[in-house]
Design a protein around this motif. Sequence first.
Motif, PDB file in Angstrom:
ATOM      1  N   ASP A 263      43.490  34.502  39.411  1.00 28.87           N
ATOM      2  CA  ASP A 263      42.231  34.494  38.637  1.00 28.87           C
ATOM      3  C   ASP A 263      41.673  35.895  38.447  1.00 28.87           C
ATOM      4  O   ASP A 263      41.197  36.260  37.397  1.00 28.87           O
ATOM      5  N   GLN A 264      41.808  36.634  39.583  1.00 30.77           N
ATOM      6  CA  GLN A 264      41.293  38.026  39.514  1.00 30.77           C
ATOM      7  C   GLN A 264      41.989  38.852  38.445  1.00 30.77           C
ATOM      8  O   GLN A 264      41.354  39.503  37.696  1.00 30.77           O
ATOM      9  N   GLU A 265      43.336  38.631  38.516  1.00 34.02           N
ATOM     10  CA  GLU A 265      44.108  39.340  37.492  1.00 34.02           C
ATOM     11  C   GLU A 265      43.719  38.934  36.081  1.00 34.02           C
ATOM     12  O   GLU A 265      43.502  39.755  35.216  1.00 34.02           O
ATOM     13  N   LYS A 266      43.565  37.588  36.001  1.00 35.77           N
ATOM     14  CA  LYS A 266      43.151  37.028  34.705  1.00 35.77           C
ATOM     15  C   LYS A 266      41.794  37.578  34.289  1.00 35.77           C
ATOM     16  O   LYS A 266      41.614  38.014  33.146  1.00 35.77           O
ATOM     17  N   LEU A 267      40.955  37.624  35.269  1.00 30.43           N
ATOM     18  CA  LEU A 267      39.606  38.138  34.981  1.00 30.43           C
ATOM     19  C   LEU A 267      39.598  39.602  34.541  1.00 30.43           C
ATOM     20  O   LEU A 267      38.944  39.987  33.584  1.00 30.43           O
ATOM     21  N   ILE A 268      40.379  40.340  35.346  1.00 33.13           N
ATOM     22  CA  ILE A 268      40.454  41.780  34.965  1.00 33.13           C
ATOM     23  C   ILE A 268      40.974  41.972  33.538  1.00 33.13           C
ATOM     24  O   ILE A 268      40.394  42.682  32.759  1.00 33.13           O
ATOM     25  N   ASN A 269      42.014  41.237  33.266  1.00 29.00           N
ATOM     26  CA  ASN A 269      42.574  41.319  31.903  1.00 29.00           C
ATOM     27  C   ASN A 269      41.531  40.970  30.862  1.00 29.00           C
ATOM     28  O   ASN A 269      41.424  41.629  29.809  1.00 29.00           O
ATOM     29  N   GLU A 270      40.790  39.851  31.241  1.00 26.18           N
ATOM     30  CA  GLU A 270      39.737  39.408  30.312  1.00 26.18           C
ATOM     31  C   GLU A 270      38.748  40.539  30.043  1.00 26.18           C
ATOM     32  O   GLU A 270      38.415  40.853  28.917  1.00 26.18           O
TER      33      GLU A 270
ATOM     34  N   GLY B 181      37.970  46.372  25.720  1.00 25.32           N
ATOM     35  CA  GLY B 181      38.703  46.874  24.499  1.00 25.32           C
ATOM     36  C   GLY B 181      38.032  46.382  23.237  1.00 25.32           C
ATOM     37  O   GLY B 181      37.877  47.114  22.295  1.00 25.32           O
ATOM     38  N   GLU B 182      37.594  45.126  23.244  1.00 22.73           N
ATOM     39  CA  GLU B 182      36.960  44.623  22.021  1.00 22.73           C
ATOM     40  C   GLU B 182      35.599  45.269  21.803  1.00 22.73           C
ATOM     41  O   GLU B 182      35.187  45.515  20.708  1.00 22.73           O
ATOM     42  N   GLY B 183      34.929  45.452  22.998  1.00 23.83           N
ATOM     43  CA  GLY B 183      33.579  46.067  22.905  1.00 23.83           C
ATOM     44  C   GLY B 183      33.583  47.463  22.314  1.00 23.83           C
ATOM     45  O   GLY B 183      32.657  47.856  21.679  1.00 23.83           O
TER      46      GLY B 183
END
Lengths: 177, 243
Positions: free
Chosen positions: A161-168, A174-176
């Motif tokens: 999840d952490q990894e997923k979160l970090i990616n998110e 990146g989008e910001g």
Amino acid sequence: MQSLTGFLILGAEAEATGVAWGDMATLLFTFIILLVLLRIFAWGPLMNVMKERQDHISNEIDTAEKNRQDAERMSSEAQEELKKTRQEAHQIIEDAKQTAKEQEQDIITAARTEGERIKESARQEIETEKEKAIQALQDQVASLSVRIASKVIEKELSEQDQEKLINEYVKEVGEGR
Amino acid sequence: MKNLDHKQPMVTDVLGISWLDFNMSNVLMIIVSAVIVFILAVSATSSLKRKPTGMQNFMEWIIDFVKGIIGSNMDWKTGKQFLPLGLTLLLFIFVSNVLGVVTMISVDHTIYWKSPTADPGLALTLATMVVVLSHYYGIKMKGVKEYGKDFLRPMPFLFPLKIIEEFANTLTLGLRLFGNIFAGEILLGLLAGLMTSGIGGFFGGLIPMLAWQGFSVFVGAIQAFIFVMLTMVYMSHKVSHDH
């Protein structure tokens, strides 16, 4: 013929024909009168006119000679003048050319200096902007890190999840951007 | 010899002087010649201009001609005083010579109109006048002493010849003129006689008459020229220092 024989045989017929002394006296008298009259009325005036013409012609020749010399002198003077003027004109053109060249050089130099100056100021401005941008980025990175950290703290997650979160978040960042 | 038979219009013993004779035709012709010369010369020089026209050209040509005659005999400084004499002589003798060629008038076998120079006395008078004038100018311009010495030059023993020369000069000068003109007049008279003798004579004499008249005018001019030329030669002998 009578008078001829009378002349040749002087005295023979002296009474009849003789030597006509009267004729001779008449001739002498008439001739001398004629000589004097013609001298006064004809030869004198005529010779005066011829003399006057001679003087006139010699005067005219003198004048013509003088005029010719004058004209020659004037012509040479004019030639001299023309030469001088031509030289002056040449000089003026040369000067003008020189001046123009100098001015051209000046203008080019000034333009080059101005260009340098503008380039320099532009470069400085760019530098300043860059500094500013870097500063802003650093600020943002700091705040982001704080927010990421707060999120991590908020939720204790699995490694996945952490990894997923970090990616998110990375994506979000990146989008910001 | 028609015209030789002519009588002369003599007027003798004028004013009771036994030697003073006048030939009236000579007197008339002298005056006529003089008047013609005077009118000719004065009318030709009446309107003198610096730029010569017409008769003035002719008169100036005559002046130059006589100047040439004088100049060929003596230097111009000495000779210019003889110019009026030379001009008048030339014109007077030429006109006199030509007058007898143009026509000849006789009234009652007495001849009135002829050349005055066809009279030996008158021709010799002109010659004598010239020679006397040359002596006068010789004395005037060189002085009596120098003038007298000229008679002993180049050799003293030639003195008699010098004296004879003066008379010979006078005689030849006068008689040359007279002879030429007189001969011309005689032939003209004979031809005129031939022409008045009849129709055949008229046509036979016409051509010779014209030819001889032309020739006489030429002779008249030549004789006038010779007379003036010799006048100046004699003058220069008397007034020049260089011989």
